[in-house]
Enzyme design. Structure first.
Site, PDB file in Angstrom:
ATOM      1  N   SER A 124       0.858  -1.248  -0.101  1.00 50.40           N
ATOM      2  CA  SER A 124       0.061  -0.032   0.088  1.00 50.40           C
ATOM      3  C   SER A 124       0.692   1.296  -0.023  1.00 50.40           C
ATOM      4  O   SER A 124       0.338   2.378  -0.195  1.00 50.40           O
ATOM      5  CB  SER A 124      -0.995   0.129   1.059  1.00 50.40           C
ATOM      6  OG  SER A 124      -0.323   0.279   2.455  1.00 50.40           O
TER       7      SER A 124
ATOM      8  N   LYS B  17       0.282   4.810   6.830  1.00 53.25           N
ATOM      9  CA  LYS B  17      -0.318   5.704   5.922  1.00 53.25           C
ATOM     10  C   LYS B  17       0.174   7.222   5.874  1.00 53.25           C
ATOM     11  O   LYS B  17       0.844   7.535   6.791  1.00 53.25           O
ATOM     12  CB  LYS B  17      -1.821   5.696   5.818  1.00 53.25           C
ATOM     13  CG  LYS B  17      -2.398   4.196   5.825  1.00 53.25           C
ATOM     14  CD  LYS B  17      -2.272   3.756   4.261  1.00 53.25           C
ATOM     15  CE  LYS B  17      -3.149   2.566   4.153  1.00 53.25           C
ATOM     16  NZ  LYS B  17      -2.252   1.462   4.269  1.00 53.25           N
TER      17      LYS B  17
END
Length: 197
Positions: A39, A83
């Site tokens: 990711s 993230k």
């Protein structure tokens, strides 16, 4: 003359103090953790990479747009993720992935997770929340799936990354910079002057 119990008690006390100090540093100072998954490609490798997390940024203190953070995943209790911050309280953010480049030839109306791609729906990040997005948009499960994340779930900011390769420990870790760049003043000036003409 010291009794035989003096030395074992001193040893036990010194051991307890060492464990307490280590806990305080690990919980409130700096920690090292392992991460995996696609990711955050290309910023971070999918496997075999370690992260240094500065816990002074926990609960969102001092975190800015563009910083990479470790957070508790709201839909998976006990799991943590990594993230990039795309929006802080009051910011407007795009809810879905940006449109693909023109001429791709595929039907790019949804990404691999079934999210709409190219829609221009925006939301305002609520007070006390932030909007987190992975760098590899098609392979990231992030705020586009579960919405803005409470700042209280931020565990810390990633300050370095590394992989244990080679024999020199000084080459194992690399500082992680804020991945977003402010546009240069001349670029802003060019864009505003081209709109006027």
């Amino acid at each position: 003359m010291p009794t035989p119990l003096t030395h074992p008690l001193r040893l036990l006390l010194a051991t307890a103090q060492t464990f307490a100090l280590t806990h305080v540093i690990w919980a409130y100072g700096v920690s090292i953790g392992f991460g995996w998954g696609p990711s955050m490609l290309p910023t971070f490798l999918a496997t075999n990479e370690w992260f240094v997390t500065d816990k002074r940024y926990r609960r969102g203190r001092g975190v800015a747009v563009g910083d990479c953070v470790v957070y508790s995943i709201p839909v998976d209790p006990g799991e943590e993720g990594l993230k990039r911050v795309m929006g802080m309280p009051g910011d407007y953010v795009l809810m879905n992935s940006p449109p693909a480049a023109t001429g791709a030839g595929d039907d790019d109306s949804v990404d691999r997770a079934g999210r709409g791609v190219g829609s221009e729906n925006m939301i305002q990040v609520p007070r006390g929340h932030c909007y987190l997005v992975g760098d590899n948009l098609p392979w990231s499960r992030d705020s586009r799936d579960f919405g803005p994340v409470p700042l209280a779930l931020i565990k810390g900011k990633i300050i370095a990354k590394g992989s244990l390769t080679g024999f020199n420990p000084m080459n194992w870790f690399i500082k992680v910079e804020n991945g977003l760049q402010k546009p240069a003043d001349d670029a802003i000036h060019r864009n505003t002057s081209s709109r006027r003409s």
